[in-house]
Design a protein around this motif. Sequence first.
Motif, mmCIF file in Angstrom:
data_model
loop_
_atom_site.group_PDB
_atom_site.id
_atom_site.type_symbol
_atom_site.label_atom_id
_atom_site.label_comp_id
_atom_site.label_asym_id
_atom_site.label_seq_id
_atom_site.Cartn_x
_atom_site.Cartn_y
_atom_site.Cartn_z
ATOM 1 N N MET A 1 -1.566 3.002 -6.590
ATOM 2 C CA MET A 1 -0.322 3.545 -6.090
ATOM 3 C C MET A 1 0.331 4.018 -7.317
ATOM 4 S SD MET A 1 0.420 -0.105 -4.091
ATOM 5 C CE MET A 1 0.362 -1.279 -5.521
ATOM 6 N N ASN B 1 4.585 0.462 -3.419
ATOM 7 C CA ASN B 1 4.202 0.632 -4.960
ATOM 8 C C ASN B 1 4.303 -0.744 -5.500
ATOM 9 O OD1 ASN B 1 6.398 0.284 -6.416
ATOM 10 N ND2 ASN B 1 7.044 2.557 -5.556
ATOM 11 N N ASP C 1 0.888 -1.368 0.025
ATOM 12 C CA ASP C 1 -0.057 -0.013 0.021
ATOM 13 C C ASP C 1 0.967 1.200 -0.239
ATOM 14 O OD1 ASP C 1 -2.025 2.017 0.725
ATOM 15 O OD2 ASP C 1 -3.188 0.503 1.005
ATOM 16 N N ASP C 2 0.379 2.312 -0.728
ATOM 17 C CA ASP C 2 1.343 3.454 -0.874
ATOM 18 C C ASP C 2 1.140 4.342 0.439
ATOM 19 O OD1 ASP C 2 -1.331 3.873 -1.766
ATOM 20 O OD2 ASP C 2 -0.410 5.708 -2.854
#
Length: 120
Positions: free
Chosen positions: A57, A35, A9-10
């Motif tokens: 992302m 990313n 998850d960004d």
Amino acid sequence: MGNRILIVDDAAFMRMMIKDILTKNGYQVVAEAENGAVAVEKWKEFRPDLTTMDITMPEMDGINAVRAIRQVDPNARVIMCSAMGQQAMVIDAIQAGAKDFIVKPFQPDRVLEAVRKALA
């Protein structure tokens, strides 16, 4: 130790939330990525039992990352994470090979249900 999981998850806060839910329930988080491009590299390095993948992302989105991971291992297990209102992307993700999807904000019970189902 439990099943080995990669969290992608960004948003660091989202990674922390999922990690907290998983580790409290006996899962081992072996790596995190911010990313899709980093996710593919980490996946190759750690070969996790399961990956949780954000859809939107920078650099490489989650759908392209799933495709890249599944080219390496067609049996790779990935659960997509999306915000509300991204149904079309969720369908793309499932077509790309994702096993399930969970919606943000995360509900611990739903996260665990999706993880258990994907690992079964």
